[in-house]
Enzyme design. Structure first.
Site, PDB file in Angstrom:
ATOM      1  N   ASP A 109      16.954   7.911  27.805  1.00 55.32           N
ATOM      2  CA  ASP A 109      18.391   7.704  27.584  1.00 55.32           C
ATOM      3  C   ASP A 109      19.164   8.409  28.700  1.00 55.32           C
ATOM      4  O   ASP A 109      18.604   8.632  29.770  1.00 55.32           O
ATOM      5  CB  ASP A 109      18.782   8.181  26.179  1.00 55.32           C
ATOM      6  CG  ASP A 109      19.990   7.433  25.636  1.00 55.32           C
ATOM      7  OD1 ASP A 109      21.004   7.360  26.350  1.00 55.32           O
ATOM      8  OD2 ASP A 109      19.939   6.912  24.509  1.00 55.32           O
ATOM      9  N   HIS A 150      19.283   6.424  31.553  1.00 56.53           N
ATOM     10  CA  HIS A 150      20.509   5.636  31.513  1.00 56.53           C
ATOM     11  C   HIS A 150      21.587   6.196  32.434  1.00 56.53           C
ATOM     12  O   HIS A 150      22.748   5.843  32.313  1.00 56.53           O
ATOM     13  CB  HIS A 150      21.033   5.518  30.076  1.00 56.53           C
ATOM     14  CG  HIS A 150      20.119   4.721  29.179  1.00 56.53           C
ATOM     15  ND1 HIS A 150      20.387   4.475  27.862  1.00 56.53           N
ATOM     16  CD2 HIS A 150      18.937   4.117  29.430  1.00 56.53           C
ATOM     17  CE1 HIS A 150      19.405   3.754  27.332  1.00 56.53           C
ATOM     18  NE2 HIS A 150      18.513   3.528  28.262  1.00 56.53           N
TER      19      HIS A 150
END
Ligand SMILES: *[C@@H]1O[C@H](CO)[C@@H](O)[C@H](O)[C@H]1NC(C)=O
Ligand SMILES: *[C@@H]1O[C@H](CO)[C@@H](O)[C@H](O)[C@H]1NC(C)=O
Ligand SMILES: *[C@@H]1O[C@H](CO)[C@@H](O)[C@H](O)[C@H]1NC(C)=O
Ligand SMILES: *[C@@H]1O[C@H](CO)[C@@H](O)[C@H](O)[C@H]1NC(C)=O
Ligand SMILES: *[C@@H]1O[C@H](CO)[C@@H](O)[C@H](O)[C@H]1NC(C)=O
Length: 443
Positions: free
Chosen positions: A249, A272
């Site tokens: 993430d 991310h």
């Protein structure tokens, strides 16, 4: 156009090579300490003064099988009530199994926890039965704490990921622990550690003041769900530098009511990217301001530098600068999204939004995995204002053209900006607003 592309690409190549070179050489020294774990036994030869506590003396086994939680609690109690400086040593070559634990302050002392060995979590999520599913190593109300030592903290998150509803939608959605949480902390120094495979987020700072984080390696598989690297929430004065973050993430996420945040010399990816937000979820009010992200290398991340806000929220994301960022095959290298929606149902359109203002992107180069290298999707009712682009060169990693997307995005650019900026001029926005306001006032 072809000429422009090939010229900008070759300029980029030179700049990228130079940038990578200076980045890597300047970081070689910085990462040295990561490679040189303390010599085995070096801590054992130190005289056992009262100022150094060995967890073994509190009954820890260090075999990775027996539960060492009580030994840690006891060592912490002693260290915390000591006056002056004191060090707790978790020696190299041992593995300590720690169950969910609350480590509470305030302490009379200034404690250093030297993690030279390995700390592991129980593999089986059932170990959390009857306990908060959000916590594993939970520091609450601690001031003047240093954590260092070149060792490893392993969340053993594999079984949590397998049971996540993001891995398999037939699973129920539940919380999963953040490996290391610092809540209400002050004057914290976390350095020279490896943090692996967290159940969910790796390290989170909530309601913290004056924190310095450096020389960390935070690593989890690209497919592990919600495993943010470093999460900063409701905190002020946080510096994160010289660190490598590869997770499933956000590498770094900065949310709700945080300010004076400095992010420097970060290698990120997979993951991310570096995110401000999400802000404004469930109609909340939130403010993030005074953030500087300087010198980062992002490779193969889903986003580069991003600001994401939910519709219906309110507050501000202002005075944020991203500069000296090198992107390698990044999807959405530069993105502001005021329509962020991460819920299973589509989000309803709403007028309220978190105001995004005075955001600068300076000297951002490299390759985009998608056609839209710059995306500003701003709110109709609260447009983005004061956006600034300078010295941007984002070419496609597959040889296609790249382009910008702008919706209600006001600001200016200078120097070479490729793909060309599509910002509307701020003056015309202000003029329109003045005219509109006077029309409203006179009607
Ligand atoms: C998801 O979980 C269900 C129920 O446990 C199982 O039958 C199914 O095979 C899983 N699907 C995948 C893709 O792992
Ligand atoms: C941010 O701070 C404000 C004012 O102190 C508070 O009302 C709001 O709930 C906070 N927002 C979040 C997301 O923490
Ligand atoms: C670039 O990123 C895309 C999308 O994530 C991926 O499919 C592709 O394999 C990557 N290319 C390289 C050269 O890594
Ligand atoms: C929100 O607005 C957009 C653009 O006007 C529209 O395409 C979309 O269908 C709307 N979504 C909902 C859930 O109403
Ligand atoms: C944005 O920058 C302008 C010009 O420097 C300044 O006047 C304004 O107060 C800033 N806005 C915010 C919300 O900080």
């Amino acid at each position: 156009m072809r000429k422009l592309r090939s010229r900008s690409f070759s300029t980029c190549l030179i700049v990228c090579v130079l940038f990578t070179f200076t980045f890597l050489t300047s970081n070689v020294e910085a990462y040295d300490s990561l490679l040189q774990l303390p010599l085995s036994g070096s801590t054992r030869t130190r005289p056992r003064s009262k100022r150094v506590l060995f967890v073994g003396d509190f009954g820890a086994h260090g075999d990775g099988v027996n539960d060492d939680t009580e030994a840690f609690k006891d060592a912490w109690e002693v260290a915390c009530s000591f006056s002056g400086r004191i060090r707790i040593v978790i020696p190299t070559d041992y593995t300590f199994l720690i169950y969910p634990i609350d480590i509470a302050g305030p302490c009379r002392s200034k404690v250093t926890i030297q993690i030279s060995g390995t700390i592991v979590a129980p593999e089986d999520p059932d170990a959390w039965q009857g306990l908060s599913l959000r916590k594993w190593l939970y520091f609450d109300g601690v001031k003047h704490l240093t954590i260092e030592g070149g060792g490893t903290i392993d969340g053993m998150g594999q079984e949590w990921w397998a049971r996540s509803c993001k891995t398999n939608s037939t699973n129920p959605c539940t919380h999963a622990p953040t490996a290391i949480t610092f809540h209400s902390c002050k004057y914290l120094n976390v350095k020279n550690l490896m943090v692996l495979n967290s159940q969910q987020m790796h390290i989170s700072f909530t309601k913290c003041l004056r924190v310095v984080v450096s020389h960390l390696q935070v690593i989890a598989p690209a497919r592990s769900p919600n495993t943010d690297g470093i999460h900063i929430s409701e905190s002020k004065g946080v510096e994160v530098k010289d660190s490598i973050i590869r997770t499933g993430d956000d590498c770094i996420s900065i949310v709700s009511n945080s300010s004076q945040i400095r992010i420097k010399d970060i290698i990120c990816g997979p993951g991310h990217g570096i995110s401000i937000g999400s802000l404004g979820k469930s109609n909340s009010w939130s403010q993030v301001h005074d953030v500087m992200v300087d010198r980062a290398l992002l490779s193969n991340t889903d986003n580069g530098v991003r600001i994401k806000t939910w519709q219906g929220g309110s507050g501000f994301a202002t005075e944020i600068t991203f500069r000296n960022v090198l992107m390698e095959n990044v999807s959405n290298p530069i993105i502001i999204d005021q329509y962020y929606c991460d819920s299973q149902l589509p989000c309803a359109n709403q007028t309220l939004a978190v105001q995004v203002e005075n955001i600068s992107f300076v000297h951002i180069k490299g390759t985009s995995a998608t056609e839209v290298a710059i995306k500003f999707a701003c709110s109709d009712d609260y447009p983005c204002e004061g956006l600034y682009l300078e010295d941007i060169e984002l070419v496609s990693s597959s040889g296609e053209m790249t382009e910008s997307f702008c919706w209600e995005a006001y600001g200016s650019s200078s120097g070479l900006v490729y793909p060309p900026a599509c910002l509307s001029c701020s003056e015309s926005f202000i003029k329109q607003k003045v005219i509109l306001d006077s029309v409203i006032a006179s009607s």
